[in-house]
Structures are given as structure tokens and as C-alpha cells.
Enzyme design. Structure first.
Site, PDB file in Angstrom:
ATOM      1  N   SER A  85      -7.534  -4.782   4.526  1.00 55.06           N
ATOM      2  CA  SER A  85      -6.854  -5.589   5.543  1.00 55.06           C
ATOM      3  C   SER A  85      -7.677  -5.984   6.757  1.00 55.06           C
ATOM      4  CB  SER A  85      -5.588  -4.874   6.018  1.00 55.06           C
ATOM      5  OG  SER A  85      -4.574  -5.088   5.084  1.00 55.06           O
ATOM      6  N   SER A 116      -3.832  -7.614   5.718  1.00 59.44           N
ATOM      7  CA  SER A 116      -2.675  -7.747   6.582  1.00 59.44           C
ATOM      8  C   SER A 116      -3.025  -7.976   8.050  1.00 59.44           C
ATOM      9  CB  SER A 116      -1.815  -6.490   6.458  1.00 59.44           C
ATOM     10  OG  SER A 116      -2.540  -5.356   6.913  1.00 59.44           O
ATOM     11  N   LYS A 120      -3.802  -5.216  16.745  1.00 63.32           N
ATOM     12  CA  LYS A 120      -2.817  -5.403  15.666  1.00 63.32           C
ATOM     13  C   LYS A 120      -1.543  -4.638  16.007  1.00 63.32           C
ATOM     14  CE  LYS A 120      -2.558  -4.846  10.586  1.00 63.32           C
ATOM     15  NZ  LYS A 120      -3.311  -4.426   9.392  1.00 63.32           N
TER      16      LYS A 120
HETATM   17  N1  GLN Z   1      -3.376  -5.956   0.618  1.00 64.47           N
HETATM   18  C1  GLN Z   1      -3.351  -4.552   0.411  1.00 64.47           C
HETATM   19  C2  GLN Z   1      -1.920  -4.072   0.330  1.00 64.47           C
HETATM   20  O1  GLN Z   1      -1.065  -4.858   0.400  1.00 64.47           O
HETATM   21  C3  GLN Z   1      -4.103  -3.846   1.494  1.00 64.47           C
HETATM   22  C4  GLN Z   1      -3.386  -3.858   2.772  1.00 64.47           C
HETATM   23  C5  GLN Z   1      -4.077  -3.105   3.858  1.00 64.47           C
HETATM   24  O2  GLN Z   1      -5.266  -2.846   3.818  1.00 64.47           O
HETATM   25  N2  GLN Z   1      -3.293  -2.702   4.837  1.00 64.47           N
HETATM   26  O3  GLN Z   1      -1.642  -2.935   0.203  1.00 64.47           O
END
Ligand code: GLN
Length: 493
Positions: free
Chosen positions: A186, A162, A87
């Protein structure tokens, strides 16, 4: 040949490389060919390193054949010659790292994240960096400044986020396994949306050094793979205490041995009523309940548990994560990293640079976070959220007095259409309602595929466990994957 190579499990790839059944060059080339074929439709990657990957494959092959000639493969690194994707928020020295943002468009880090260094030491080859929501803020990979990623199961849908690029790359078989990060879901939610197995380790289990910070008290580095066994291979290598991360914990990392046992006798599985709520897609609930029944049929004891503060997790997370993000993102000011916008004054330059180069979701989080931390509101919002966070953690501590793992859905829905939630941040935030509590409590969570809905979209179940008990999660999911074949179904891309 190439077509069948990409269909092997990661575990099979590692042993095939050792045995000399195929070379690392052949394996890497097979994935590069696949990338050429499907990447225009999927857009999982932000950068690709084909020549570098092939050169490293040749080096790995030389070592592998040398060891075979001497019949001494014992001291070879565990994952030698295996291609992976990372990532784009984990730094790798000399490789551009954008975090999905324009503000880091030209950032080439001078150091490598510890988690990735551990994998490189184990012999992996990085084929590319994957797409993500900007600064890991989002649940669909649509907030990336470089355009969205498509779900290989249905290109009109999101892969989750994400870590959507990592999930899509694995699901589309553009790479066997990929590394993601999980601050609120994420790794697990994209794993669920793409039919994969994804592990979010215990907080502190894997070093955060070199992970570009979002919410520092929540951030973890995880793995996306086709099975629990494959995910564990990388998890074992990444984990371990790191003097460069004061929050990493010195707890021994188990070497997880998998067998074909499908007997779960003695395992106590908790089912929390608070995770089967109104609004959850009926097919998701049905598939998860069926998977729980399968665990029972395999000998596990199913016990009802209660995590009474679950409904506070979402508001608590959306105070703490943005508060930490607002502090973490203060460093992007046009001076230390990335491009700079012109202005008359220093303050003007900060304003212009941040105004132009951060996307709308990142700005929303910074606004939320600075508000929650501002004088007069700090106690009412941030301070209060921290107290409730402790209650959420206690819920888990109490539940784990009675059970070994807790089973629940990963997300309330299967993959949604691109654009479906873009104008509605709250609907997007609700996607994380079942994944956020583990980040707040610091406990591990593992997502894996337990079926498909009527649109042939994967449905994920989550197993949560006590601190540092990843092994139980991996083994339970592995046993389930011995008696089912959901995880072996690839999207017909
Ligand atoms: N969707 C969640 C957020 O927007 C978690 C994102 C993540 O785990 N990086 O904060």
C-alpha cells in the site's frame, strides 16, 4: 514565489527553512493555496487543518528566527516547519481518524501514534489526513467510504492503494511528503502509480503503536516522497524501538548520508525470474529491465536469482491478512468506537452496526478470515499458509546470501481506470503480486519511478533488501536518481 516553493525538494525545503530563505508560514501557505486549487479534482484528503497548520508554522518560524539570531541552529529539531500529510489510519491526538470507514466516522483518538509523535518531535506540521481504502483493504483507494481519490497523472485513473490519498497529495504537490502504511504493497504500489518514491521499512523498524491494525504481522508504516533522499529524511525520524509496540525492534537507525556518487561498483543486484511473468504489461517490463541495465552501467553486478515460492505469496497473503483482519476488526461493534445502529438485542445491535457501517470489501475480508480460522479449517488454511510463509521468507534469506538487493517491477501494470477492477476482486488482488512477498518475509522494499508508458503513466521499479538494510535501498535509488530525471517530472495538473 508560492509556485516555486512547492516545486522544491523536501531536502531543499528543510535547508531553506533553516537558512531563512523563506518562512514556514510561506511554505505552508503555498501548499494550502495549491490544495485550494487542485483538491476538488484530486480528493486526496479526508480532513484538512489549515488554521492549526498556520499557527504551528508561526511557532516554528519564531524558533527558527530565534536560532538564527543566536547562530545556534544545531539543536533545532531536524524537520522544523516542514508540512506533511498523514494517512487517515495513524492516530493523532484530537484529530479525527476514520480509516476510510463509516464505522470510525466520528472517532477522535485520545493518543498519537509513536511514528507520528517522532515526526512531531522533529518539528513537522500536519496539514491534513489523507484518503485511503477502507481499513487499508484495496489497491485503488476506491473502497474508501468517502469516495475515491484521482491519480494526478490522469484524473480518470486510480492513484493506487491503499495509501492513494497520500500518494496523490504528494504527486499533485499538495504537500511535499506523506506518511502511508504498507501491509501488502500500500505504499509501494501507489508510489509506482503516481511516479513517486515509497519506502516500506523492515517489519518492526517503525512502531505500529497508533497504526489502526489490519494484518498485525504484516503492517508497516512508510513514506511517500519525490525522491529517495526526501523519503529517507522522514524514515530516519520515524524509525526506532518503542516500548508500546512489542514487535518493534531495537536496532540502531542509521543516519543516512547522501552524496553525488553515481558509482555502484561492488553492489550485487539480483533479478528474480519469478517476477517477470506472463501477464505483466510489456512497457512495465521494458522500463524495469532498462533501469536494471542503468544500474549495471553504473557499475553494479547483475545476478540472476530465484525466489521459487513467489507464486504462493498471493494465496498465502489472502489467507493470513484477512484472518488477522477478522480478529482486529472484531472490536468495531458499536460500543467502543463510532456510531451505533439501533436494535432490540445486543447481538442485533452488533449485526446492524457492522452490517450498515462496514463496506463490501471489508465484509468480504472478514468472511474470508473467519472462514480460514474456523474449527476444522484452521489447519488446512491458516496453519498451512503460515508454513508456506516460512518458505517464502527462506527464499529471501537464500537469495541475500548472493546479492545485496533484488530488483523487480512494483506492479504488473501502470495505473488503471477508476471502476476497471471494482467488480472483480481477484483482478484487484493480482495488482499486489510483486509487493506481498516482502510483507510476508518482513523485509524492506522501496519503489521508485523508472519511466512512463505510452499513456504517460509512471512505471515503478522495486528494490527489495535484507532485514534492516533500508540504507542500501535508499542509496541505490538515490544513485539512480542522480543519473536520471524521472522523479523530477511532475504531473501537469
Ligand atoms: N492491496 C492489498 C490488500 O488489499 C494490500 C493493502 C495494504 O498494503 N494495506 O490487502
Amino acid at each position: 514565489m508560492t509556485q516555486s516553493l512547492i516545486d522544491l525538494s523536501t531536502t531543499q525545503m528543510v535547508s531553506g527553512l533553516r537558512a531563512g530563505t523563506f518562512s514556514s508560514r510561506e511554505l505552508v501557505q503555498a501548499f494550502l493555496d495549491r490544495i485550494d486549487a487542485v483538491e476538488p479534482n484530486v480528493h486526496a484528503y479526508l480532513s484538512l487543518l489549515p488554521e492549526q497548520a498556520l499557527a504551528q508554522a508561526d511557532k516554528a518560524d519564531a524558533r527558527l528566527s530565534d536560532a538564527r539570531a543566536k547562530s545556534s541552529s544545531d539543536d533545532l529539531p531536524a524537520l522544523l516547519g516542514l508540512p506533511i500529510a498523514v494517512k487517515d489510519l495513524l492516530t493523532v491526538q484530537g484529530m479525527r481518524c476514520t480509516c476510510g470507514s463509516k464505522i470510525l466516522e466520528n472517532f477522535v483518538p485520545p493518543f498519537t501514534a509513536t511514528s507520528i509523535q517522532h515526526l512531531l518531535d522533529a518539528g513537522v506540521i500536519i496539514v491534513g489526513k489523507t484518503n485511503m481504502d477502507e481499513f487499508a483493504m484495496g489497491s485503488s483507494t476506491e473502497t474508501s467510504a468517502y469516495g475515491p481519490t484521482s491519480n494526478p497523472c490522469d484524473l480518470s485513473r486510480v492513484p493506487g492503494g491503499s495509501s492513494g490519498g497520500s500518494a496523490a497529495a504528494v504527486a499533485a504537490r499538495e504537500v511535499p511528503v506523506a506518511i502511508g502504511s504498507d501491509t501488502g504493497g500500500s505504499v509501494r504500489q501507489p508510489a509506482s502509480f503516481c511516479g513517486l518514491t515509497g519506502i516500506k521499512p523492515t517489519y518492526g523498524r517503525v512502531s505500529r503503536y497508533g497504526l489502526i491494525a489490519y494484518g498485525s504481522s504484516l503492517d508497516t508504516v512508510g513514506v511517500l516522497a519525490h525522491s529517495a533522499e526526501d523519503a529517507a529524511l522522514l524514515f530516519e525520524q520515524m524509525a526506532g524501538a518503542d516500548p508500546k509496540d512489542a514487535t518493534s525492534v531495537d536496532v540502531s537507525v542509521p543516519s543516512i548520508k547522501f552524496d553525488n556518487r553515481t558509482d555502484l561498483k561492488g553492489l550485487r543486484v539480483g533479478v528474480p525470474a519469478e517476477y517477470f511473468i506472463k501477464g505483466i504489461q510489456p512497457e512495465v517490463e521494458a522500463a524495469v529491465r532498462k533501469a536494471i541495465q542503468t544500474l549495471k552501467d553504473m557499475g553494479a553486478e547483475i545476478i540472476e536469482v530465484s525466489l521459487p515460492h513467489t507464486s504462493y505469496a498471493l494465496p498465502v497473503y489472502y489467507l493470513i491478512a484477512p484472518a488477522e483482519a477478522s480478529a482486529n476488526l472484531a472490536r468495531y461493534d458499536g460500543i467502543r468506537f463510532g456510531p451505533r445502529s439501533d436494535a432490540e438485542s445486543m447481538w442485533g445491535m452488533f449485526r446492524e452496526t457492522r452490517g450498515e457501517l462496514f463496506g463490501p470489501e471489508v465484509k468480504r475480508r472478514i468472511m474470508l478470515g473467519t472462514y480460514a480460522l474456523s474449527a476444522g479449517y484452521y489447519d488446512a488454511y491458516y496453519g498451512q499458509a503460515q508454513k508456506v510463509r516460512t518458505l517464502i521468507k527462506r527464499d529471501f534469506d537464500e537469495a541475500y546470501q548472493k546479492v545485496d538487493v533484488i530488483a523487480c517491477p512494483v506492479a504488473p501494470t501502470t495505473a488503471f481506470k477508476q471502476g476497471e477492477h471494482s467488480g472483480d476482486p481477484l483482478a484487484m488482488y493480482l495488482e499486489d503480486v510483486f509487493t506481498l512477498p516482502t510483507n510476508l518475509a518482513g523485509v524492506p522494499g522501496l519503489a521508485f519511478n523508472v519511466g512512463f508508458d505510452s499513456n504517460s503513466l509512471p512505471i515503478g521499479m522495486q528494490l527489495m533488501g535484507p532485514h534492516f538494510k533500508e540504507e542500501v535501498l535508499f542509496k541505490t535509488a538515490h544513485a539512480y536518481q542522480q543519473v536520471t530525471d524521472w522523479h523530477k517530472r511532475f504531473p501537469a495538473l
